[in-house]
Design an enzyme around this catalytic site. Structure first.
Site, PDB file in Angstrom:
ATOM      1  N   HIS A 142      52.102  53.761  42.321  1.00 40.06           N
ATOM      2  CA  HIS A 142      50.865  54.394  42.787  1.00 40.06           C
ATOM      3  C   HIS A 142      50.455  53.796  44.120  1.00 40.06           C
ATOM      4  CE1 HIS A 142      49.697  50.803  40.535  1.00 40.06           C
ATOM      5  NE2 HIS A 142      48.582  50.787  41.195  1.00 40.06           N
ATOM      6  N   ARG A 396      50.554  48.158  31.136  1.00 41.05           N
ATOM      7  CA  ARG A 396      49.166  47.972  31.583  1.00 41.05           C
ATOM      8  C   ARG A 396      48.271  48.987  30.884  1.00 41.05           C
ATOM      9  NH1 ARG A 396      45.558  48.258  37.043  1.00 41.05           N
ATOM     10  NH2 ARG A 396      46.547  50.268  37.402  1.00 41.05           N
ATOM     11  N   GLU A 506      39.203  42.416  38.611  1.00 43.59           N
ATOM     12  CA  GLU A 506      39.205  43.369  39.720  1.00 43.59           C
ATOM     13  C   GLU A 506      37.881  43.452  40.468  1.00 43.59           C
ATOM     14  OE1 GLU A 506      41.677  47.075  38.892  1.00 43.59           O
ATOM     15  OE2 GLU A 506      41.091  46.485  36.870  1.00 43.59           O
ATOM     16  N   ASP A 543      40.425  47.568  43.729  1.00 45.62           N
ATOM     17  CA  ASP A 543      39.097  47.900  43.218  1.00 45.62           C
ATOM     18  C   ASP A 543      38.044  46.902  43.671  1.00 45.62           C
ATOM     19  OD1 ASP A 543      39.182  50.351  41.429  1.00 45.62           O
ATOM     20  OD2 ASP A 543      40.903  49.237  40.687  1.00 45.62           O
ATOM     21  N   ARG A 581      48.474  43.614  45.088  1.00 36.49           N
ATOM     22  CA  ARG A 581      48.262  44.092  46.461  1.00 36.49           C
ATOM     23  C   ARG A 581      48.766  45.522  46.615  1.00 36.49           C
ATOM     24  NH1 ARG A 581      46.936  40.353  50.233  1.00 36.49           N
ATOM     25  NH2 ARG A 581      46.958  38.181  49.580  1.00 36.49           N
ATOM     26  N   ARG A 713      39.855  56.587  42.301  1.00 32.10           N
ATOM     27  CA  ARG A 713      40.720  55.409  42.351  1.00 32.10           C
ATOM     28  C   ARG A 713      40.771  54.893  43.782  1.00 32.10           C
ATOM     29  NH1 ARG A 713      43.231  54.958  37.349  1.00 32.10           N
ATOM     30  NH2 ARG A 713      43.968  52.980  38.142  1.00 32.10           N
TER      31      ARG A 713
END
Length: 880
Positions: A142, A396, A506, A543, A581, A713
């Protein structure tokens, strides 16, 4: 030696000319001339000619629908070709062996060895640190690579074509053949759709990750280890052990289900089987090559014990290994095993490793060391790195999903609502159950669909060989119960091994509370025993920056790492930090070497995990030469951070950072959350909503389908701003805070921080790089074309803040222009701008047409819009 930048310019010009010939052959002289006119006008505009931008806008707005797509594709393809030339140029610069004066150039690791010895670091300590290196690069999808896999393969072939041209002794006819081959590949790429027709599935993404291993890492890993071994011997007299794997690879592709309903337990199981198949297939190729090479008839007594009186002992051993590897491949594919019941699949990499080591020892004993240390040693190194599972798969999931499962269980048992309990009650319950010999799940438990999916994922984990799995990462973690809950669910599903369970901190609040959470966990004796005195913690960059702004998030990440190091030191626990990262500066991206050396002292200590995301995977690991260079950079930086750690920040530096963080956070929050016009401006200016139509990856753009910007996101958040060249997530709040602190009398302190503190210097360098890629004029045009006038105030304010950030960075660095001390990067940006500008202006025009038509948009126009998005991403080398 020829001027390196001149060679790059020659490659870019050659590829551009061949693209032009391809376009002319396909579309004719008229459209080719139109494209050339646009390119010429864009160049004039970038040289400061006032008429250039106006002419460019006029010609782009005059294009009819039939011309939109070829124009967009032409500039998109040129930028892809420029990327190929730059990527190959990195390999060329590394492989050039002579410089003025006749001295050999030296790689990153070689220079580091010399510095370590100059600092009188003991050679035994250096060798030990290299043997103990534990670097794991985690490939994530992603955003997945924006270019199609079929195009990427053509791009790689073009890069090989450039290598074929890169010889001074080519005969004219040989050069013509090489040029013709590159032209053929460019034509093939031009006649291939740039954008995939459908969004990739998680399995497609995993296949893409395996392709990176097949096409690049499979060759690059043994090359890298061979070079490291030679350097170690030259500088210390010691060698790497045969099972050395200083860098390993893992993956989230097919395991990352946070916010992605498309990643199910069946997908995870399929990806794990696919990895086994791919590994077996790659090893079969190696074993076939070794079988052809190792035809010798002399061997050691040890080998004779294994192969009997076989005339060709190595081939005899390898034939058996090949048969079992074929059985492994068939098992992974679900097909009948060739050879019947007498041939068993191989499930342990150790079996392969020991068999190959036996061959290696025998060859050395028979004075055939040169043979042993060739292809055979390369395969041994591959087994050490990739095992039989290729990429370890992380799992995850978001913390609230585990809470939901446990809440359903406790409710079914009549114990009340787990979700409503206090943290203390949750921990007490979890520890009691973890130490209980009886199962927790009621026999008649009927979970809801979401809870069932979480539990079935744990069941899939239980069915795997532990070596196929990495860590179980919990996003949005905040409390010890978030970790203990996962350990309990894994145990209930039958997981027998102690899978690392990794909290991901996060948000700004979670980063600030990270050390407290881990401290509370490590005070639990049962948990200390479970983790065997080794704790892994993941630091979130995406985030946190979206939540707090880049500067405040960066300082919070630094402080969280410092505190975590201290907590683990207090408990006598080894710590591995896992850095999440992204590709862009706004998501923690940037040069890996500088990023690692800017971490707090003691936070690296020979051990590092880090994500490599989306298009960055191709740029860093897409070609074997680039991949080897990237691994050298990681190894060098981790070694340096371990043996020559950066200084502790001085108290006055900390005070300055606190002030900077406070001011930048306030500006960021006031802008993004408290200005009622900001969100409407963002949605009007950027292609944020249109990005959902671009099939980038399997994951939805939003965590919730009905959510606003707060649910967006971090990737599309960054991607949308990047498309307009405002690059807001990477700098908003930074310039105002730096100016305020400088004006408040801390200018000398900030200058000292830039000179002496790697953390702050790296931050300012990153800021300078992203500011150089920004362009207020381009953003202003998007606003003029797309934003209602009543929202223009927001844009004017943002552009003023952008200019303020540029001014303060130039002042701090004593420069008159950005990237003054980085001519290679500055040239890269300047060369691309005339090709990106038409895509920006065309995108704004297409967005205007798309949003102001009552009838459905022509599919060709919609495709042209998608091409502009892909082209700008390629030009800036960032999707998010």
């Amino acid at each position: 030696m020829s001027d390196a930048r001149a060679l790059l310019r020659d490659n870019v010009r050659t590829l551009g000319e061949l693209l032009g010939l391809t376009i002319r052959d396909h579309l004719g002289e008229e459209i080719f001339s139109r494209i050339e006119t646009i390119r010429s006008i864009a160049k004039r505009g970038r040289k400061g000619e006032d008429t250039g931008s106006r002419e460019l806008l006029e010609i782009l707005q005059s294009l009819d629908d039939a011309e939109l797509l070829p124009v967009a594709r032409a500039f998109h393809q040129f930028l892809n070709l420029a990327n190929i030339a730059e990527q190959y140029h990195r390999i060329r610069r590394r492989e050039v062996t002579l410089v003025e004066g006749g001295e050999q150039t030296r790689g990153t690791l070689d220079r580091l060895f010399s510095r370590l010895q100059a600092r009188e670091i003991d050679s035994t300590r250096i060798a030990g640190s290299i043997r103990d290196l534990r670097i794991e690069l985690v490939l994530t999808a992603h955003p997945t690579e924006i270019a199609r896999r079929t195009q990427i393969q053509k791009y790689d072939e073009i890069a090989r074509g450039l290598a074929a041209l890169d010889h001074d002794d080519l005969l004219p006819e040989e050069r013509e053949v090489a040029i013709r081959e590159i032209h053929r590949l460019i034509a093939a790429a031009w006649h291939t759709n740039d954008i995939r027709a459908q969004r990739p599935t998680p399995v497609d993404e995993a296949r893409w990750g395996f392709t990176v291993v097949e096409n690049s890492l499979w060759r690059a890993v043994p090359d890298f280890v061979r070079g490291l071994d030679a350097l170690l011997e030259r500088h210390t007299g010691e060698r790497l052990p045969m099972d050395a794997a200083p860098i390993r690879f893992a993956s989230w592709m097919g395991g990352d289900r946070d916010g992605n309903p498309n990643v199910t337990h069946t997908v995870t199981a399929e990806v794990l089987k696919l990895a086994r198949w791919m590994a077996a297939d790659l090893y079969l190729r190696d074993l076939n090559a070794l079988h052809a090479e190792l035809s010798m008839d002399v061997c050691s007594a040890e080998m004779r014990e294994h192969v009997g009186d076989a005339r060709e002992p190595y081939r005899a051993l390898l034939r058996g290994l090949r048969g079992r590897m074929k059985a492994t491949r068939a098992w992974a594919a679900g097909r009948p095993i060739p050879g019947g019941a007498d041939v068993t699949p191989i499930f342990s990499g150790r079996e392969v490793h020991e068999a190959l080591l036996l061959c290696h020892r025998s060859l050395h004993e028979c004075k055939l060391g040169m043979v042993a240390d060739g292809a055979l040693l390369d395969t041994i190194r591959r087994v050490a790195c990739f095992g039989l599972t290729l990429l370890r798969l992380d799992i995850r999931q978001e913390a609230s999903r585990h809470t939901q499962v446990l809440d359903e269980i406790t409710t079914a048992l009549g114990l009340g609502s787990y979700a409503a309990w206090t943290e203390a009650d949750r921990v007490e319950f979890l520890l009691r159950e973890l130490q209980s010999p009886r199962p927790l799940l009621p026999r008649d438990w009927k979970p809801g669909d979401e809870a069932r999916e979480v539990y079935e994922t744990c069941r899939v984990v239980a069915e795997q060989d532990p070596v196929a799995l990495g860590s179980y990462v919990i996003s949005m973690a905040g409390d010890p119960s978030d970790v203990l809950a996962v350990v309990l669910l894994l145990r209930e599903a039958g997981v027998a091994h102690r899978m690392p369970v990794v909290p991901l901190f996060e948000t700004l609040d979670d980063l600030r509370n990270a050390a407290s959470c881990i401290d509370r966990l490590l005070t639990i004796d049962w948990y200390r025993d479970y983790v065997n005195n080794h704790q892994e913690v993941m630091i979130g960059y995406s985030d946190s920056a979206k939540d707090a702004g880049k500067l405040a998030a960066t300082w919070a990440q630094y402080q969280a790492q410092e505190a975590l190091v201290e907590v683990c030191r207090k408990h006598g626990v080894a710590l591995t930090l896992f850095h999440g990262r992204g590709g862009t500066v706004g998501r923690g991206g940037g040069p890996a070497h500088d990023a690692i050396l800017s971490q707090p002292p003691g936070s690296v200590n020979g051990s590092l995990r880090v994500t490599e995301q989306g298009e960055v995977i191709r740029f860093k690991f897409g070609l074997p030469g680039i991949a080897r260079q990237s691994m050298e950079i990681y190894a060098s930086a981790v070694l340096e951070a371990t043996l020559l750690p950066p200084p502790e920040p001085r108290p006055e530096w900390r005070r300055a950072m606190e002030e900077l963080s406070l001011h930048s956070h306030k500006v960021y929050k006031d802008t993004v959350e408290r200005d009622p016009d900001f969100v409407p401006y963002f949605r009007a200016l950027t292609p944020e909503q249109e990005l959902g139509r671009l099939p980038l990856g399997s994951r939805p753009a939003r965590r919730r389908a009905d959510g606003g910007v707060e649910s967006l996101r971090a990737i599309p958040w960054v991607f949308a701003w990047t498309q307009t060249r405002l690059m807001l997530p990477a700098w908003l709040g930074c310039g105002a805070a730096l100016a305020m602190v400088r004006d408040g009398g801390l200018g000398e302190t900030l200058d000292e921080m830039v000179r002496e503190w790697p953390f702050f210097r790296a931050f300012i360098d990153m800021l300078e790089m992203v500011l150089a890629k920004s362009d207020a004029n381009v953003a202003a045009y998007y606003e003029q074309r797309l934003v209602p006038p009543e929202l223009g105030r927001v844009g004017a304010t943002l552009r003023d803040r952008l200019q303020r950030a540029i001014d303060v960075v130039l002042e701090m660095k004593g420069q008159t222009r950005l990237l003054e001390n980085n001519p290679d990067l500055r040239q890269s940006v300047e060369v691309r701008d005339p090709y990106i500008d038409p895509l920006h202006f065309l995108q704004a025009e297409l967005l205007f047409r798309d949003r102001n038509q009552d009838e459905p948009v022509d599919p060709v126009v919609d495709q042209a819009l998608m091409i502009t998005i892909a082209g700008i991403a390629a030009g800036l080398r960032n999707t998010g």
